[in-house]
Design a protein around this motif. Structure first.
Motif, PDB file in Angstrom:
ATOM      1  N   ALA A   1       0.830  -1.195  -0.122  1.00 26.43           N
ATOM      2  CA  ALA A   1       0.158  -0.046   0.028  1.00 26.43           C
ATOM      3  C   ALA A   1       0.889   1.187  -0.078  1.00 26.43           C
ATOM      4  N   LEU A   2       1.908   1.184   0.811  1.00 30.27           N
ATOM      5  CA  LEU A   2       2.804   2.321   0.648  1.00 30.27           C
ATOM      6  C   LEU A   2       3.525   2.688  -0.702  1.00 30.27           C
ATOM      7  N   LEU A   3       3.782   1.539  -1.323  1.00 30.60           N
ATOM      8  CA  LEU A   3       4.424   1.774  -2.663  1.00 30.60           C
ATOM      9  C   LEU A   3       3.241   2.321  -3.610  1.00 30.60           C
ATOM     10  N   LEU A   4       1.903   1.935  -3.609  1.00 31.53           N
ATOM     11  CA  LEU A   4       0.878   2.411  -4.329  1.00 31.53           C
ATOM     12  C   LEU A   4       0.491   3.679  -3.924  1.00 31.53           C
ATOM     13  N   SER A   5       0.707   4.200  -2.762  1.00 28.34           N
ATOM     14  CA  SER A   5       0.483   5.441  -2.169  1.00 28.34           C
ATOM     15  C   SER A   5       1.186   6.545  -2.941  1.00 28.34           C
TER      16      SER A   5
ATOM     17  N   GLN B   1       4.362  -5.208 -10.758  1.00 28.50           N
ATOM     18  CA  GLN B   1       5.415  -4.301 -10.389  1.00 28.50           C
ATOM     19  C   GLN B   1       5.527  -4.179  -8.982  1.00 28.50           C
ATOM     20  N   VAL B   2       4.621  -3.960  -8.453  1.00 30.68           N
ATOM     21  CA  VAL B   2       4.427  -3.920  -6.805  1.00 30.68           C
ATOM     22  C   VAL B   2       5.059  -5.035  -6.509  1.00 30.68           C
ATOM     23  N   ARG B   3       4.483  -6.413  -6.796  1.00 24.02           N
ATOM     24  CA  ARG B   3       5.038  -7.490  -6.158  1.00 24.02           C
ATOM     25  C   ARG B   3       6.407  -7.813  -6.641  1.00 24.02           C
ATOM     26  N   ASP B   4       6.948  -7.391  -7.740  1.00 24.49           N
ATOM     27  CA  ASP B   4       8.169  -7.642  -8.457  1.00 24.49           C
ATOM     28  C   ASP B   4       9.086  -6.709  -7.459  1.00 24.49           C
ATOM     29  N   ILE B   5       8.828  -5.384  -6.997  1.00 23.28           N
ATOM     30  CA  ILE B   5       9.798  -4.497  -6.357  1.00 23.28           C
ATOM     31  C   ILE B   5       9.787  -5.008  -4.974  1.00 23.28           C
ATOM     32  N   ILE B   6       8.762  -5.817  -4.349  1.00 21.98           N
ATOM     33  CA  ILE B   6       8.817  -6.285  -3.155  1.00 21.98           C
ATOM     34  C   ILE B   6       9.961  -7.444  -2.728  1.00 21.98           C
ATOM     35  N   LEU B   7       9.803  -8.166  -4.088  1.00 21.42           N
ATOM     36  CA  LEU B   7      10.602  -9.382  -4.056  1.00 21.42           C
ATOM     37  C   LEU B   7      12.063  -9.098  -4.395  1.00 21.42           C
ATOM     38  N   GLN B   8      12.393  -8.026  -5.389  1.00 22.71           N
ATOM     39  CA  GLN B   8      13.716  -7.643  -5.515  1.00 22.71           C
ATOM     40  C   GLN B   8      14.435  -6.913  -4.698  1.00 22.71           C
ATOM     41  N   SER B   9      13.720  -6.248  -3.581  1.00 22.95           N
ATOM     42  CA  SER B   9      14.141  -5.285  -2.653  1.00 22.95           C
ATOM     43  C   SER B   9      14.389  -5.902  -1.289  1.00 22.95           C
ATOM     44  N   THR B  10      14.227  -7.202  -1.104  1.00 16.69           N
ATOM     45  CA  THR B  10      14.357  -7.748   0.139  1.00 16.69           C
ATOM     46  C   THR B  10      15.582  -7.499   0.899  1.00 16.69           C
TER      47      THR B  10
ATOM     48  N   GLY C   1      15.292 -13.667   1.264  1.00 16.26           N
ATOM     49  CA  GLY C   1      15.208 -12.189   2.153  1.00 16.26           C
ATOM     50  C   GLY C   1      14.008 -11.640   2.816  1.00 16.26           C
ATOM     51  N   ILE C   2      14.217 -10.756   3.633  1.00 18.02           N
ATOM     52  CA  ILE C   2      13.203 -10.250   4.432  1.00 18.02           C
ATOM     53  C   ILE C   2      12.715  -8.916   3.595  1.00 18.02           C
ATOM     54  N   VAL C   3      11.243  -8.770   3.701  1.00 15.91           N
ATOM     55  CA  VAL C   3      10.665  -7.621   2.884  1.00 15.91           C
ATOM     56  C   VAL C   3      11.292  -6.121   3.728  1.00 15.91           C
ATOM     57  N   ASN C   4      11.722  -5.137   2.792  1.00 11.78           N
ATOM     58  CA  ASN C   4      12.082  -4.044   3.252  1.00 11.78           C
ATOM     59  C   ASN C   4      11.536  -2.824   2.657  1.00 11.78           C
ATOM     60  N   ALA C   5      10.909  -1.902   3.561  1.00 13.39           N
ATOM     61  CA  ALA C   5      10.147  -0.730   2.765  1.00 13.39           C
ATOM     62  C   ALA C   5      11.020   0.242   2.086  1.00 13.39           C
ATOM     63  N   TYR C   6      12.137   0.489   2.778  1.00 15.07           N
ATOM     64  CA  TYR C   6      13.022   1.511   2.320  1.00 15.07           C
ATOM     65  C   TYR C   6      13.657   1.027   1.154  1.00 15.07           C
ATOM     66  N   GLU C   7      14.246  -0.276   1.036  1.00 20.62           N
ATOM     67  CA  GLU C   7      14.848  -0.453  -0.356  1.00 20.62           C
ATOM     68  C   GLU C   7      13.693  -0.822  -1.370  1.00 20.62           C
ATOM     69  N   ALA C   8      12.567  -1.125  -0.868  1.00 21.38           N
ATOM     70  CA  ALA C   8      11.258  -1.019  -1.862  1.00 21.38           C
ATOM     71  C   ALA C   8      11.042   0.352  -2.521  1.00 21.38           C
ATOM     72  N   VAL C   9      10.956   1.094  -1.846  1.00 23.10           N
ATOM     73  CA  VAL C   9      10.685   2.667  -2.247  1.00 23.10           C
ATOM     74  C   VAL C   9      11.797   3.294  -3.077  1.00 23.10           C
ATOM     75  N   LYS C  10      12.991   2.892  -2.850  1.00 27.87           N
ATOM     76  CA  LYS C  10      14.218   3.335  -3.595  1.00 27.87           C
ATOM     77  C   LYS C  10      14.026   2.690  -4.989  1.00 27.87           C
TER      78      LYS C  10
END
Length: 552
Positions: free
Chosen positions: A481-485, A494-503, A534-543
């Protein structure tokens, strides 16, 4: 089913406590009070939002993500929580609950013509038109057992068993019957062990109250206690060991409820609450049933999930959810027992049709007799660009090998690309990084996210720590939700891929494989337990989202 972590935890604790020398050895651990919140091994209450590099706990860097996003505009994102119901007047949630602006409250009309009357904040698919609600239900295993038993038992059933065209169904009945009887027996045995454990706790408590002449005592009191009485020393060792494993009077009460509910309702072949709903249960295409009571009679689980996603971050109350600009759509479809496929399918359709961009699904089960109906709804959500986040389950199993529904793999063996399967991680950066109860799978579990000792909202203005993949999924839904916001042009894929790639990766660390028996702990790289390792990471996902959005 909203599966508890009690069963594994109590089993492990009972096995250890059965050895007095282990209890005495572990009694040396020093903490301040006999309460789960105060053991030395505990992380900060807000740990799941913290950054692993700055705080030495394996959070998802939510606060760091917001530092990066400071002063940027955001768009409100609707997250549907398909669960047990939500306390929509909770102090930390009331301003974050979705409202259907097209519906006029309380007029008894379907103002927006979506098929649901007075669906102001969502819908309840396990309620009746007369206002009653389902709280408990059976497991799917129990329902299948009853259905097949009624078909194949008795004189008429004996004849069916011999018919060639029923050979496959009869084989299924034998499999289901064996599985049901095994689970019933195991639950009865576990409850017996639990009662012994509870008895040891109560007996030790009574002895120490008498010895210390105190109704309430702390671990400091116990540490100072010196006695030549063997009974007192054994009680001290037991109580310290209980505290070390975070078991209190409250957790024993909850455990008692868990086992009683499982035996009285979940595994009871004579229990069937579906008449409360009043639908034509065999008609999986039926949509318009239920009621508008989105809180229901059992909202603890759903309220806890909702808080993790979107508890108010600006009111200086309670906790901070992951997403700051979110509205929670409440879709009640999960009882205390196994959810029904028909209800889950309809819950997904409802959420998608009413604007949800993310759907959180913190439930699961081992059998799915109407999987095609759920698959159709999942495919519908994928076609509409909705992110689906699902909890992997709390059985400590490899779901590459074990059945677990609903699933990103459809009946035709095709995989949807809008689905994120989430296991539970802890705050520890050690071999205990993965929750010892969490399901895992190199192919089936996409990521891990914080799911151990997560403090969040519960009904009646309360807050509580819970553990489970049910907590890890909403962490991931919150990040979605943070990413889409902040990046509203991103697609669900893209949201799924970003979360998986940025762990966040913990290089060279080996972690315990969940569900191992005592003395048989196996350690493997996190890449052996999930797709990303990996572990989900909001900061890396946002970048990463920033980079992708800039290119777009």
């Amino acid at each position: 089913m909203i599966k508890s972590t009690y069963i594994l935890a109590f089993g492990l604790l009972f096995n250890q406590l059965a050895k007095p020398e282990v209890a005495v050895a572990n009694s040396q651990r020093k903490t301040d009070k006999i309460t789960p919140a105060d053991t030395l091994s505990k992380a900060p209450a807000n740990w799941f939002n913290l950054d692993p590099r700055d705080n030495q706990v394996m959070g998802v860097s939510t606060e760091k993500a917001y530092e990066y996003l400071k002063n940027r505009p955001s768009k409100t994102v609707i997250v549907a929580v398909i669960d047990s119901g939500i306390d929509i007047v909770h102090e930390d949630l009331k301003d974050k609950i979705w409202r259907n602006e097209k519906e006029i409250p309380g007029n008894g009309k379907d103002d927006d013509n979506n098929g649901y009357i007075d669906d102001i904040n969502g819908w309840n698919f396990i309620g009746g038109k007369d206002g009653r609600n389902v709280e408990h239900d059976t497991q799917e295993l129990t329902r299948l057992y009853v259905q097949l038993r009624d078909k194949f038992e008795g004189p008429a059933g004996a004849k069916l068993q011999k018919k060639r065209k029923e050979k496959k169904n009869f084989a299924l009945y034998q499999e289901i019957k064996a599985a049901y009887e095994k689970e019933l027996k195991e639950t009865q045995e576990q409850y017996s062990q639990f009662q012994q454990l509870q008895g040891a706790y109560q007996n030790a408590t009574a002895i120490l109250k008498n010895q210390l002449n105190k109704e309430d005592f702390t671990l400091e009191d116990l540490e100072k206690l010196n006695s030549t009485n063997q009974q007192v020393n054994q009680a001290k060792a037991i109580m310290l060991f209980m505290a070390e494993n975070n078991f209190t009077k409250e957790t024993f009460a909850e455990g008692e409820d868990y086992f009683m509910n499982k035996l009285k309702y979940n595994l009871n072949p004579n229990f069937n609450p579906r008449d409360i709903v009043g639908d034509n249960y065999d008609n999986v295409k039926e949509r318009n049933y239920g009621n508008s009571d989105v809180t229901g009679s059992y909202a603890d689980h759903g309220t806890h999930v909702a808080g993790i996603i979107g508890a108010n971050r600006t009111n200086n109350l309670g906790i901070k959810g992951i997403a700051d600009n979110v509205k929670i759509m409440v879709v009640r479809a999960v009882p205390n027992g196994d959810e029904r496929d028909k209800d889950i399918a309809n819950a997904i359709y409802y959420a998608v049709d009413n604007g949800a961009q993310v759907i959180n699904m913190s439930f699961g089960k081992e059998y799915s007799p109407q999987k095609e109906a759920v698959d159709a709804a999942v495919k519908y959500a994928a076609d509409k660009g909705v992110v689906l986040v699902h909890a992997a389950g709390n059985d400590g199993k490899n779901i590459d090998q074990e059945k677990n529904y609903p699933s990103k793999i459809l009946a035709n063996n095709k995989e949807v690309n809008n689905w994120i399967e989430v296991g539970a991680s802890s705050f520890s950066g050690s071999g205990k990084l993965v929750g010892d109860f969490s399901n895992y799978g190199k192919k089936s579990v996409d990521v891990f996210a914080p799911g151990v000792d997560i403090n969040s909202t519960i009904p009646k203005q309360g807050y509580k720590e819970n553990s489970g993949t049910s907590m890890a999924a909403p962490v991931t839904s919150g990040v979605s939700a943070l990413l889409l916001s902040y990046y509203p042009n991103l697609t669900a894929v893209q949201v799924r891929d970003i979360i998986l790639q940025s762990t966040y990766k913990v290089n060279d660390l080996k972690v315990n494989v969940p569900g191992a028996q005592e003395g048989k702990t196996q350690q493997v790289p996190l890449t052996d337990l999930s797709v990303t390792g990996g572990i989900v990471n909001a900061y890396e996902a946002v970048k990463l989202a920033e980079t992708i959005s800039t290119k777009q």
